[in-house]
Design an enzyme around this catalytic site. Structure first.
Site, short mmCIF file in Angstrom:
data_model
loop_
_atom_site.label_atom_id
_atom_site.label_comp_id
_atom_site.label_asym_id
_atom_site.label_seq_id
_atom_site.Cartn_x
_atom_site.Cartn_y
_atom_site.Cartn_z
N LYS A 15 22.24 -92.26 33.10
CA LYS A 15 21.17 -91.74 33.97
C LYS A 15 19.79 -92.18 33.46
O LYS A 15 18.97 -92.69 34.22
CB LYS A 15 21.24 -90.20 34.05
CG LYS A 15 22.58 -89.69 34.55
CD LYS A 15 22.61 -88.17 34.68
CE LYS A 15 22.50 -87.42 33.36
NZ LYS A 15 23.61 -87.66 32.42
N ARG A 90 21.24 -78.18 35.80
CA ARG A 90 22.42 -78.29 34.93
C ARG A 90 23.42 -77.17 35.21
O ARG A 90 24.49 -77.17 34.62
CB ARG A 90 22.02 -78.15 33.47
CG ARG A 90 21.41 -79.38 32.83
CD ARG A 90 22.42 -80.46 32.55
NE ARG A 90 22.43 -81.03 31.24
CZ ARG A 90 21.59 -81.95 30.77
NH1 ARG A 90 20.60 -82.39 31.50
NH2 ARG A 90 21.74 -82.43 29.56
N ARG A 129 24.36 -94.75 21.01
CA ARG A 129 23.04 -94.60 21.65
C ARG A 129 21.92 -94.55 20.61
O ARG A 129 22.01 -93.86 19.60
CB ARG A 129 23.01 -93.32 22.49
CG ARG A 129 21.61 -93.00 23.02
CD ARG A 129 21.63 -92.16 24.26
NE ARG A 129 22.24 -90.86 24.10
CZ ARG A 129 22.44 -90.01 25.11
NH1 ARG A 129 22.07 -90.34 26.34
NH2 ARG A 129 23.00 -88.86 24.89
N ARG A 161 20.02 -89.49 18.44
CA ARG A 161 19.74 -88.11 18.80
C ARG A 161 20.62 -87.17 17.98
O ARG A 161 21.81 -87.43 17.83
CB ARG A 161 20.00 -87.89 20.30
CG ARG A 161 18.89 -88.44 21.16
CD ARG A 161 19.19 -88.42 22.64
NE ARG A 161 19.84 -87.22 23.14
CZ ARG A 161 20.08 -86.99 24.43
NH1 ARG A 161 19.72 -87.90 25.34
NH2 ARG A 161 20.69 -85.90 24.82
N ARG A 172 28.96 -80.64 24.67
CA ARG A 172 28.14 -80.98 25.85
C ARG A 172 29.01 -81.40 27.03
O ARG A 172 28.70 -81.09 28.17
CB ARG A 172 27.15 -82.09 25.50
CG ARG A 172 26.02 -81.61 24.58
CD ARG A 172 25.28 -82.76 23.93
NE ARG A 172 24.67 -83.64 24.89
CZ ARG A 172 24.36 -84.90 24.67
NH1 ARG A 172 24.61 -85.44 23.48
NH2 ARG A 172 23.83 -85.63 25.60
P1 ADP Z 1 22.46 -90.34 30.11
O1 ADP Z 1 20.97 -90.36 30.38
O2 ADP Z 1 23.26 -90.25 31.37
O3 ADP Z 1 22.87 -89.33 29.08
P2 ADP Z 1 21.93 -92.93 28.84
O4 ADP Z 1 21.17 -93.65 29.92
O5 ADP Z 1 21.14 -92.41 27.69
O6 ADP Z 1 22.84 -91.76 29.49
O7 ADP Z 1 23.07 -93.94 28.31
C1 ADP Z 1 23.94 -93.56 27.24
C2 ADP Z 1 24.17 -94.77 26.34
O8 ADP Z 1 24.93 -95.74 27.06
C3 ADP Z 1 22.90 -95.48 25.87
O9 ADP Z 1 23.11 -95.93 24.55
C4 ADP Z 1 22.78 -96.67 26.84
O10 ADP Z 1 22.14 -97.78 26.22
C5 ADP Z 1 24.24 -96.98 27.12
N1 ADP Z 1 24.49 -97.49 28.48
C6 ADP Z 1 23.88 -97.11 29.64
N2 ADP Z 1 24.40 -97.79 30.69
C7 ADP Z 1 25.36 -98.61 30.17
C8 ADP Z 1 26.28 -99.55 30.74
N3 ADP Z 1 26.31 -99.81 32.05
N4 ADP Z 1 27.13 -100.19 29.90
C9 ADP Z 1 27.12 -99.93 28.57
N5 ADP Z 1 26.29 -99.06 27.98
C10 ADP Z 1 25.42 -98.41 28.76
P1 AMP Z 2 19.66 -84.80 28.19
O1 AMP Z 2 18.59 -85.66 27.63
O2 AMP Z 2 19.59 -84.66 29.68
O3 AMP Z 2 21.05 -85.19 27.71
O4 AMP Z 2 19.40 -83.33 27.62
C1 AMP Z 2 19.43 -83.06 26.24
C2 AMP Z 2 19.50 -81.55 25.99
O5 AMP Z 2 18.32 -80.91 26.50
C3 AMP Z 2 20.66 -80.83 26.66
O6 AMP Z 2 21.89 -80.90 25.94
C4 AMP Z 2 20.11 -79.39 26.71
O7 AMP Z 2 20.17 -78.76 25.44
C5 AMP Z 2 18.64 -79.65 27.05
N1 AMP Z 2 18.42 -79.71 28.51
C6 AMP Z 2 18.04 -80.79 29.24
N2 AMP Z 2 17.94 -80.47 30.55
C7 AMP Z 2 18.27 -79.14 30.63
C8 AMP Z 2 18.39 -78.23 31.70
N3 AMP Z 2 18.17 -78.60 32.98
N4 AMP Z 2 18.77 -76.95 31.41
C9 AMP Z 2 19.01 -76.56 30.16
N5 AMP Z 2 18.94 -77.37 29.10
C10 AMP Z 2 18.57 -78.66 29.33
#
Ligand code: ADP
Ligand code: AMP
Length: 217
Positions: A15, A90, A129, A161, A172
């Site tokens: 995302k 969420r 990541r 992270r 999660r």
């Molecule tokens: P989300 O925001 O849904 O938690 P991220 O955008 O942070 O996910 O992506 C999670 C990890 O996967 C990151 O390390 C990113 O670089 C990697 N990633 C995202 N899209 C792809 C893809 N199409 N193929 C491989 N790795 C990806």
């Molecule tokens: P994300 O970057 O979206 O993976 O979010 C990282 C962390 O932030 C989550 O695991 C939660 O602890 C917190 N968080 C993000 N968005 C929300 C939300 N809408 N409601 C509650 N906690 C959130």
């Protein structure tokens, strides 16, 4: 005519990788509650101090805090014509709070974009990541920075992270995403909101091309 969009999917679906570009194409700001909360933690604000323990454990930050933060954000001028939400709502209580905010604005959610990625792939993605403080996302193998450990555009250091450790990721995914967030998709389906389901597997460019095709600007 921008609108209110939501990008939905499990943690690690991509995302945060896809949303900035998609938001640019749709002409709306990308609003990530995760990025906003991490900025509060980094800035050591009152909200950040309250949120940190929940985030590190992979639990949801209490609704009342996140809903207020989101309401303030979508009240800013750049969000007047719409936005792309990432990481919010969420759970169903947050979805209901968003519905009330949108009803007040007189414009319901236009579309839920679902990024479909299986669990084993999100685990692979999260385990590699790397993130920069500005929210830009990399992957050690799939999307490495040009210089190891350094953000391409601003030269910021890349970090892992704290909530990307395997046992936290399990919490999660299972206890939060499956149990609390999946019902949000059902909430919008029952309300008749348009859903665009996009295959989130394959390379970042392949997913971006599918999003472009599914959501012509
Ligand atoms: P989300 O925001 O849904 O938690 P991220 O955008 O942070 O996910 O992506 C999670 C990890 O996967 C990151 O390390 C990113 O670089 C990697 N990633 C995202 N899209 C792809 C893809 N199409 N193929 C491989 N790795 C990806
Ligand atoms: P994300 O970057 O979206 O993976 O979010 C990282 C962390 O932030 C989550 O695991 C939660 O602890 C917190 N968080 C993000 N968005 C929300 C939300 N809408 N409601 C509650 N906690 C959130």
């Amino acid at each position: 005519m921008p609108g209110a969009f939501l990008i939905f999917g499990p943690p690690g679906a991509g995302k945060g990788t896809q949303a900035p570009r998609l938001a640019g194409r749709l002409g709306v700001p990308h609003i990530s509650t995760g990025d906003m909360l991490r900025a509060h933690v980094k800035g050591d604000t009152a909200l950040g101090r309250e949120a940190k323990g929940y985030m590190d454990a992979g639990d949801l930050v209490p609704d009342e805090l996140v809903v207020r933060m989101l309401a303030d954000r979508i009240g800013e001028p750049d969000a007047a014509a719409g936005f792309l939400l990432d990481g919010f709502p969420r759970n169903v209580a947050q979805a209901e709070a968003l519905d009330a905010m949108l009803a007040e604005r007189g414009r319901p959610l236009d579309c839920v974009v679902v990024l479909d990625v299986p669990e084993e792939e999100v685990v692979r993605r999260i385990s590699g990541r790397l993130v920069a403080q500005n929210g830009r996302v990399y992957h050690e193998v799939y999307d490495p920075p040009r210089t190891p450990g350094v953000d391409d555009e601003e030269g910021l250091p890349l970090i892992r992270r704290p909530d990307d450790e395997p046992d936290v990721v399990r919490n999660r995914y299972r206890n939060v995403y499956l149990a609390q967030t999946v019902p949000v998709r059902e909430h919008y389906a029952a309300a008749g909101v348009r859903e665009v389901l996009v295959d989130g597997t394959g390379t970042t460019d392949e997913v971006a091309a599918r999003l472009d095709q599914a959501l012509p600007a």
